[in-house]
Scaffold this active site. Structure first.
Site, mmCIF file in Angstrom:
data_model
loop_
_atom_site.group_PDB
_atom_site.id
_atom_site.type_symbol
_atom_site.label_atom_id
_atom_site.label_comp_id
_atom_site.label_asym_id
_atom_site.label_seq_id
_atom_site.Cartn_x
_atom_site.Cartn_y
_atom_site.Cartn_z
ATOM 1 C CE LYS A 76 -3.781 1.728 3.252
ATOM 2 N NZ LYS A 76 -4.373 1.526 4.176
ATOM 3 C CB SER A 151 -8.280 2.810 3.283
ATOM 4 O OG SER A 151 -7.122 2.247 4.537
ATOM 5 C CB SER A 175 -7.720 0.163 5.999
ATOM 6 O OG SER A 175 -8.863 0.890 6.223
HETATM 7 N N1 GLN Z 1 -13.037 3.058 6.922
HETATM 8 C C1 GLN Z 1 -12.634 3.338 8.722
HETATM 9 C C2 GLN Z 1 -12.039 4.955 8.371
HETATM 10 O O1 GLN Z 1 -11.980 5.106 7.765
HETATM 11 C C3 GLN Z 1 -11.159 2.642 8.829
HETATM 12 C C4 GLN Z 1 -9.759 3.398 8.110
HETATM 13 C C5 GLN Z 1 -8.177 1.775 8.440
HETATM 14 O O2 GLN Z 1 -8.941 1.446 9.202
HETATM 15 N N2 GLN Z 1 -7.258 3.092 7.515
HETATM 16 O O3 GLN Z 1 -11.693 5.481 9.140
#
Ligand code: GLN
Length: 489
Positions: A76, A151, A175
């Site tokens: 990532k 994400s 994520s």
């Molecule tokens: N979807 C969650 C957020 O928007 C988790 C994101 C993540 O785990 N980086 O914060």
């Protein structure tokens, strides 16, 4: 190829049936053919990848193979890499080149892995759909009109589409697990403190953990064995964490007598009926394999999303204050004075979701509101953790759906942040509690993958891997791949 597991590729390399260069070239061809459609990768340096593969083949010939020798792995764009740009998919970091590799990147390199490029993500890892990326939305190979989750959506899409056999993601509130679920692959968020955060661009430091996203449970174990371990460069990396034999955990696949907790708060009205049916069927399969299902309650679950959306933005507002146009990335044109430079660089550099988080966090931390929001959220966090501790007095592991819904359409939720936040309703609580969690494929709703989430006590990733291996061995979900990308669905 292209949907081979890492462990199959390793056997082929070890048997001399292929070489690192050949594998790298084959995956580069897949990326060239399909990335235009998926937008899973935001940076791929062909020459550098082939150079790494050549060096790996030479290392194998001269010194023998290291644990991940010659295996292609994508990461990532949140991981600092000395080679190529690191942007966290934000305009504010466009053109940034990290001065050092993240600790986990060094570990992968030292284990012989070939780093295949940077994958798309929600800007600063804030999102559940990979739509907030400065590089444009990433797509789900099961249906390119739909989101790959987020994400770490680029990593999930790349693995599910057969553009790379495995990838790294990060998980602050889901994520790794949610994109793994909606793309039909396997992903692990380790116990907080198991993996070093050094060189991973910080979102919410008390929640962030890195982990693997792969096609099989064993592949997750192979990468975890390399990623995990103490790093003196991260003060939250735990010294003397209980060690695990990651691969052996995948061989101990007897579910007999395993007590699986089924929390009533994770099987609720409003979730997709098909998702619920697939997860219920998975639990029935576990019973066939000898497990016992125990109904449990995690009573503070309903406060998890609210607590997370105070704590995570608060930490983010502090972490993101370093992007001010002075030290990293973008600076606005012709600043009039210092304040103008700060203000315009941040205004031009951050996207709207990131700004929303910074504003929320700054508000929650401001004097007068701190007790009402931040302190309260921390107290709720303790209660959520206690729920899990109480549950693990009665059960060995907890099983839930990973996401309440399958992949939604691109654009469907972008105007409504609250419904977007609710897509993490089943993944967030365990980040708040610091526990390890895993998602693995367990079926389909109208040709869209469904994920089964496993939650274990702290440091017991071996319990996750054993349960997930037993279930994987008794089903054929990991053999499925999207037909449009050459797989068998
Ligand atoms: N979807 C969650 C957020 O928007 C988790 C994101 C993540 O785990 N980086 O914060």
């Amino acid at each position: 190829m292209p949907f081979s597991s890492l462990s199959d590729l390793k056997s082929q390399l070890d048997a001399g049936e292929t070489t690192a260069v050949e594998l790298a070239q084959r995956y580069l061809d897949r990326i060239d053919a399909h990335n235009g459609e998926l937008n899973a990768f935001v940076d791929v340096d062909h020459k550098h990848i082939i150079d790494q593969a050549k060096a790996s083949d030479a290392h194998r010939a001269k010194h023998g193979a290291r644990p991940l020798e010659g295996l292609p792995i994508a990461v990532k764009d949140i991981f600092c890499t000395q080679d190529g740009p690191t942007t966290c998919c934000s305009n504010i970091l466009k053109g940034f080149h990290a001065p050092y590799d993240a600790h986990v990147i060094t570990r992968l390199k030292n284990a012989g892995a070939i780093l295949v490029g940077k994958t798309n993500m929600d800007e600063f890892a804030m999102g559940s759909s990979t739509e907030t990326s400065a590089f444009g939305p990433c797509r789900n190979p099961w249906d390119v009109e739909r989101i790959p989750g987020g994400s770490s959506g680029g990593s999930a899409s790349a693995v599910a589409g057969g553009l790379v056999p495995a990838a790294l993601g990060t998980d602050t509130g889901g994520s790794i697990r949610q994109p793994a679920a909606v793309c039909g692959i396997t992903g692990l968020k380790p116990t907080y403190g198991r993996v070093s955060r050094r060189g991973i661009i910080a979102f919410a430091s008390s929640l962030d953990q890195a982990g693997p996203m792969t096609r099989t449970v064993r592949d997750t174990a192979m990468i975890s064995a390399i990623l995990c371990g103490h790093d003196s460069g991260d003060s939250t990396s735990v010294v003397n964490a209980p060690e695990i034999d990651w691969l052996a955990a995948c061989d101990s696949v007897d579910m007999k007598g395993l007590k699986i907790g089924k929390p009533k708060e994770y099987f609720v009205d409003g979730m997709d009926a098909g998702v619920r049916a697939a997860v219920e069927a998975a639990l029935a399969k576990c019973v066939e394999l000898g497990a016992e299902i125990v109904d449990i309650s995690l009573p503070h679950t309903k406060y998890a999303v609210a607590a997370y959306y105070v704590i995570a933005p608060s930490e983010a507002s502090a972490n993101l204050s370093r992007y001010d146009g002075v030290r990293f990335g973008k600076r606005c044109e012709n600043p009039q004075d210092l304040v103008d430079m700060y203000t315009r660089s941040r205004d031009e550099g951050f996207g709207s979701e990131v700004k929303r988080r910074i504003l929320t966090g700054t508000f929650a931390l401001s004097s007068g509101y701190y007790d009402a929001y931040y302190l309260k959220a921390q107290q709720v966090r303790t209660l959520i953790r206690q729920d899990f501790l109480d549950a693990f007095e009665k059960v060995d592991i907890i099983a839930t759906p990973t996401s309440p819904i399958p992949a939604f359409k691109i654009g469907e939720k972008t105007d409504d942040p609250i419904t977007m936040y609710l897509s993490d309703i089943f993944t967030i609580a365990l980040n708040l509690a610091g526990l390890p969690g895993m998602s693995q494929p367990c079926g389909f709703v109208e040709d869209l993958p469904v994920g089964l989430q496993w939650i274990a006590p702290a440091w017991r990733e071996d319990v996750l891997l054993s349960a997930a291996s037993a279930y994987e061995g008794a089903t054929d979900w990991t053999t499925k791949a999207p037909a449009a990308f050459g797989g068998e669905s």
